[in-house]
Design a protein around this motif. Sequence first.
Motif, PDB file in Angstrom:
ATOM      1  N   LYS A  59       0.843  -1.211   0.000  1.00  0.00           N
ATOM      2  CA  LYS A  59       0.000   0.000   0.000  1.00  0.00           C
ATOM      3  C   LYS A  59       0.860   1.236   0.000  1.00  0.00           C
ATOM      4  O   LYS A  59       2.073   1.161   0.101  1.00  0.00           O
ATOM      5  CB  LYS A  59      -0.887  -0.014   1.247  1.00  0.00           C
ATOM      6  N   ARG A  86       2.439   5.025  -1.196  1.00  0.00           N
ATOM      7  CA  ARG A  86       3.219   5.492  -2.354  1.00  0.00           C
ATOM      8  C   ARG A  86       4.334   4.514  -2.727  1.00  0.00           C
ATOM      9  O   ARG A  86       4.699   4.381  -3.890  1.00  0.00           O
ATOM     10  CB  ARG A  86       3.811   6.855  -2.064  1.00  0.00           C
ATOM     11  N   LEU A  87       4.811   3.771  -1.731  1.00  0.00           N
ATOM     12  CA  LEU A  87       5.923   2.853  -2.035  1.00  0.00           C
ATOM     13  C   LEU A  87       5.419   1.705  -2.916  1.00  0.00           C
ATOM     14  O   LEU A  87       6.162   1.152  -3.721  1.00  0.00           O
ATOM     15  CB  LEU A  87       6.499   2.299  -0.737  1.00  0.00           C
ATOM     16  N   ARG A 101       2.812  -4.958   4.108  1.00  0.00           N
ATOM     17  CA  ARG A 101       3.109  -3.581   4.537  1.00  0.00           C
ATOM     18  C   ARG A 101       4.627  -3.430   4.603  1.00  0.00           C
ATOM     19  O   ARG A 101       5.338  -4.375   4.937  1.00  0.00           O
ATOM     20  CB  ARG A 101       2.492  -3.317   5.902  1.00  0.00           C
ATOM     21  N   PRO A 102       5.129  -2.233   4.310  1.00  0.00           N
ATOM     22  CA  PRO A 102       6.582  -2.016   4.234  1.00  0.00           C
ATOM     23  C   PRO A 102       7.353  -2.531   5.444  1.00  0.00           C
ATOM     24  O   PRO A 102       8.372  -3.201   5.289  1.00  0.00           O
ATOM     25  CB  PRO A 102       6.690  -0.492   4.123  1.00  0.00           C
ATOM     26  N   GLY A 132      11.604   0.404   2.410  1.00  0.00           N
ATOM     27  CA  GLY A 132      12.393   1.608   2.711  1.00  0.00           C
ATOM     28  C   GLY A 132      13.510   1.351   3.704  1.00  0.00           C
ATOM     29  O   GLY A 132      13.350   0.563   4.658  1.00  0.00           O
ATOM     30  N   ASP A 171      14.382   3.191   6.007  1.00  0.00           N
ATOM     31  CA  ASP A 171      13.948   3.590   7.359  1.00  0.00           C
ATOM     32  C   ASP A 171      13.423   2.393   8.141  1.00  0.00           C
ATOM     33  O   ASP A 171      13.869   2.107   9.259  1.00  0.00           O
ATOM     34  CB  ASP A 171      12.900   4.704   7.285  1.00  0.00           C
ATOM     35  N   VAL A 172      12.517   1.647   7.546  1.00  0.00           N
ATOM     36  CA  VAL A 172      11.951   0.484   8.269  1.00  0.00           C
ATOM     37  C   VAL A 172      12.950  -0.669   8.313  1.00  0.00           C
ATOM     38  O   VAL A 172      12.945  -1.476   9.249  1.00  0.00           O
ATOM     39  CB  VAL A 172      10.611   0.012   7.665  1.00  0.00           C
ATOM     40  N   GLY A 190      11.230   6.527  -3.470  1.00  0.00           N
ATOM     41  CA  GLY A 190      10.823   6.460  -2.054  1.00  0.00           C
ATOM     42  C   GLY A 190      11.710   7.300  -1.164  1.00  0.00           C
ATOM     43  O   GLY A 190      11.826   7.053   0.033  1.00  0.00           O
ATOM     44  N   ALA A 191      12.329   8.351  -1.740  1.00  0.00           N
ATOM     45  CA  ALA A 191      13.270   9.162  -0.946  1.00  0.00           C
ATOM     46  C   ALA A 191      12.523   9.907   0.151  1.00  0.00           C
ATOM     47  O   ALA A 191      11.498  10.547  -0.092  1.00  0.00           O
ATOM     48  CB  ALA A 191      13.987  10.149  -1.843  1.00  0.00           C
ATOM     49  N   CYS A 192      13.021   9.780   1.377  1.00  0.00           N
ATOM     50  CA  CYS A 192      12.494  10.529   2.518  1.00  0.00           C
ATOM     51  C   CYS A 192      13.548  10.459   3.607  1.00  0.00           C
ATOM     52  O   CYS A 192      14.633   9.904   3.389  1.00  0.00           O
ATOM     53  CB  CYS A 192      11.168   9.932   3.005  1.00  0.00           C
ATOM     54  N   LYS A 226       7.123   6.298  15.504  1.00  0.00           N
ATOM     55  CA  LYS A 226       6.892   4.925  15.040  1.00  0.00           C
ATOM     56  C   LYS A 226       8.236   4.208  14.911  1.00  0.00           C
ATOM     57  O   LYS A 226       8.295   3.070  14.475  1.00  0.00           O
ATOM     58  CB  LYS A 226       6.237   4.913  13.655  1.00  0.00           C
ATOM     59  N   LEU A 283       8.740  10.480   9.293  1.00  0.00           N
ATOM     60  CA  LEU A 283       9.297  10.560   7.934  1.00  0.00           C
ATOM     61  C   LEU A 283       8.947  11.902   7.322  1.00  0.00           C
ATOM     62  O   LEU A 283       7.833  12.405   7.493  1.00  0.00           O
ATOM     63  CB  LEU A 283       8.715   9.446   7.082  1.00  0.00           C
ATOM     64  N   SER A 316       9.396  14.138   3.573  1.00  0.00           N
ATOM     65  CA  SER A 316       9.984  14.265   2.237  1.00  0.00           C
ATOM     66  C   SER A 316       9.781  15.698   1.741  1.00  0.00           C
ATOM     67  O   SER A 316      10.757  16.423   1.619  1.00  0.00           O
ATOM     68  CB  SER A 316       9.455  13.247   1.232  1.00  0.00           C
TER      69      SER A 316
HETATM   70  N1  LIG Z   1       6.504  11.084   2.433  1.00  0.00           N
HETATM   71  C1  LIG Z   1       7.165  10.061   1.952  1.00  0.00           C
HETATM   72  N2  LIG Z   1       7.933  10.205   0.872  1.00  0.00           N
HETATM   73  C2  LIG Z   1       8.601   9.147   0.390  1.00  0.00           C
HETATM   74  N3  LIG Z   1       8.578   7.918   0.923  1.00  0.00           N
HETATM   75  C3  LIG Z   1       7.822   7.759   1.989  1.00  0.00           C
HETATM   76  C4  LIG Z   1       7.088   8.801   2.551  1.00  0.00           C
HETATM   77  N4  LIG Z   1       6.416   8.324   3.595  1.00  0.00           N
HETATM   78  C5  LIG Z   1       6.735   7.020   3.670  1.00  0.00           C
HETATM   79  N5  LIG Z   1       7.594   6.685   2.721  1.00  0.00           N
HETATM   80  C6  LIG Z   1       8.174   5.383   2.503  1.00  0.00           C
HETATM   81  O1  LIG Z   1       7.115   4.446   2.420  1.00  0.00           O
HETATM   82  C7  LIG Z   1       7.224   3.543   3.493  1.00  0.00           C
HETATM   83  C8  LIG Z   1       5.878   3.269   4.003  1.00  0.00           C
HETATM   84  O2  LIG Z   1       5.351   4.521   4.305  1.00  0.00           O
HETATM   85  P1  LIG Z   1       4.391   4.725   5.520  1.00  0.00           P
HETATM   86  O3  LIG Z   1       5.069   5.261   6.692  1.00  0.00           O
HETATM   87  O4  LIG Z   1       3.275   5.521   5.000  1.00  0.00           O
HETATM   88  O5  LIG Z   1       3.982   3.239   5.859  1.00  0.00           O
HETATM   89  P2  LIG Z   1       2.550   2.774   6.041  1.00  0.00           P
HETATM   90  O6  LIG Z   1       2.519   1.338   5.679  1.00  0.00           O
HETATM   91  O7  LIG Z   1       1.637   3.711   5.315  1.00  0.00           O
HETATM   92  O8  LIG Z   1       2.410   2.940   7.605  1.00  0.00           O
HETATM   93  P3  LIG Z   1       1.388   3.959   8.274  1.00  0.00           P
HETATM   94  O9  LIG Z   1       0.036   3.400   7.952  1.00  0.00           O
HETATM   95  O10 LIG Z   1       1.808   3.924   9.706  1.00  0.00           O
HETATM   96  O11 LIG Z   1       1.661   5.270   7.595  1.00  0.00           O
HETATM   97  C9  LIG Z   1       8.088   4.191   4.532  1.00  0.00           C
HETATM   98  O12 LIG Z   1       8.747   3.195   5.297  1.00  0.00           O
HETATM   99  C10 LIG Z   1       9.029   4.996   3.692  1.00  0.00           C
HETATM  100  O13 LIG Z   1      10.115   4.185   3.267  1.00  0.00           O
END
Ligand SMILES: Nc1ncnc2c1ncn2[C@@H]1O[C@H](COP(=O)(O)OP(=O)(O)OP(=O)(O)O)[C@@H](O)[C@H]1O
Length: 336
Positions: free
Chosen positions: A16, A18-19, A58-59, A77, A79-80, A101-103, A138, A178, A180
């Motif tokens: 789910k 943007r990634l 999920r990521p 990512g 980050d995770v 996915g840069a952030c 988180k 996070l 960006s």
């Molecule tokens: N604003 C952003 N710009 C670019 N990449 C992002 C951004 N936000 C998140 N990501 C990437 O996408 C991954 C998943 O994003 P995100 O934190 O939204 O996870 P999620 O599954 O949606 O969890 P949550 O529901 O807690 O938001 C992140 O681990 C990061 O690598």
Amino acid sequence: MVQPLQNLVRLSLPSKGRLAEDALAFLQACGLSVYKPNPRQYEATIPSLPGLTVLFQRPADIVVSVRDGSVDFGITGIDVIEERRGENGSLMVLHESLGFGACALCLAVPEIWNGVDSVARLRQYVEELGRPLRVATKYPVLTGRFLRNAGIPHVLISAEGTLETAPAIGYADIISDLVSSGQTLRDNRLRPLTDGVIQPSQAALIANRASLQRSPEALQIARQLLEYIEAYLRARDEVAIFANMRGTSPEELATRIFTQPTIAGLQGPTISRVIVRSGDPNWYAVNVIVPRSRLFQAISELRAVGGSGVVVVPVNYIFEEEPPRYTAMLKALAEG
Ligand SMILES: Nc1ncnc2c1ncn2[C@@H]1O[C@H](COP(=O)(O)OP(=O)(O)OP(=O)(O)O)[C@@H](O)[C@H]1O
Ligand SMILES: O=P(O)(O)OC[C@H]1O[C@H](OP(=O)(O)OP(=O)(O)O)[C@H](O)[C@@H]1O
Ligand SMILES: [Mg+2]
């Protein structure tokens, strides 16, 4: 015949956000299109990699599955990955910069905290506060490590959902989240610290070490993934230029071309004879690969050395002798 999942090498992609879209677009651009006949189905395939099954998670869950070996490869990512990879080295990062996915995971403080714009000023602020800092996040592992290293007494408050509102609601003083574009922080009247980047991030390819050590099929998939990915990324910023030139010999043309900084190409120009109707023996076609960012200079330089009829085409792949990260992976596996 549908092979049972357990016989196939498994790659998990983000399910789910943007990634998810960016990962599918990236793999398609690399020539590794994902085929998912039924959008409700949780599994798919990559036709150009027949031994592979594609799952969607999920990521953050992708990291846990690859770390624990229930999945062999993942794209998610950094980050995770750094937050959840653990310490036992079971997870390997095969490619750390897939280019999307840069952030960055950043510390952010309320805008009204005037002058608290650096880690040092935050430390001073907490000393004056006289109690540990309450941080909503988180990413407790990365955030806790960063604050300990900065000598800032703190309490981590695990926050799911929109943690940006935590300071306004009052259950935390600051957050780590996070960033960006920075829009979410601004909307919530928060400001990142100038030196508060905890973890820069972009999408990465990860693998389970034991899978690579145990399964020749997994090793072969690793090689194919890295071949396509590295060749695509190496070519992404290059273009191929073809031009006609008159000259007395290929060597004479090359000498002229080597006087120009941009069109000397990766190794040098490819020069081939053009058989023209008039029978003039001095026509040649010149082909060089140049960075997309230097296309304008390249055209000017080709004209300067007598080039005409310049054709420019994108480059899909540039395959070097060996994918460098595959060689690095084999070395890391041998080191155990
Ligand atoms: N604003 C952003 N710009 C670019 N990449 C992002 C951004 N936000 C998140 N990501 C990437 O996408 C991954 C998943 O994003 P995100 O934190 O939204 O996870 P999620 O599954 O949606 O969890 P949550 O529901 O807690 O938001 C992140 O681990 C990061 O690598
Ligand atoms: O700096 P920005 O460009 O504003 O991006 C930062 C936001 O992006 C992510 O949320 P996402 O877009 O995934 O929405 P979500 O919070 O619903 O997951 C992340 O959780 C931040 O809240
Ligand atoms: Mg999200």
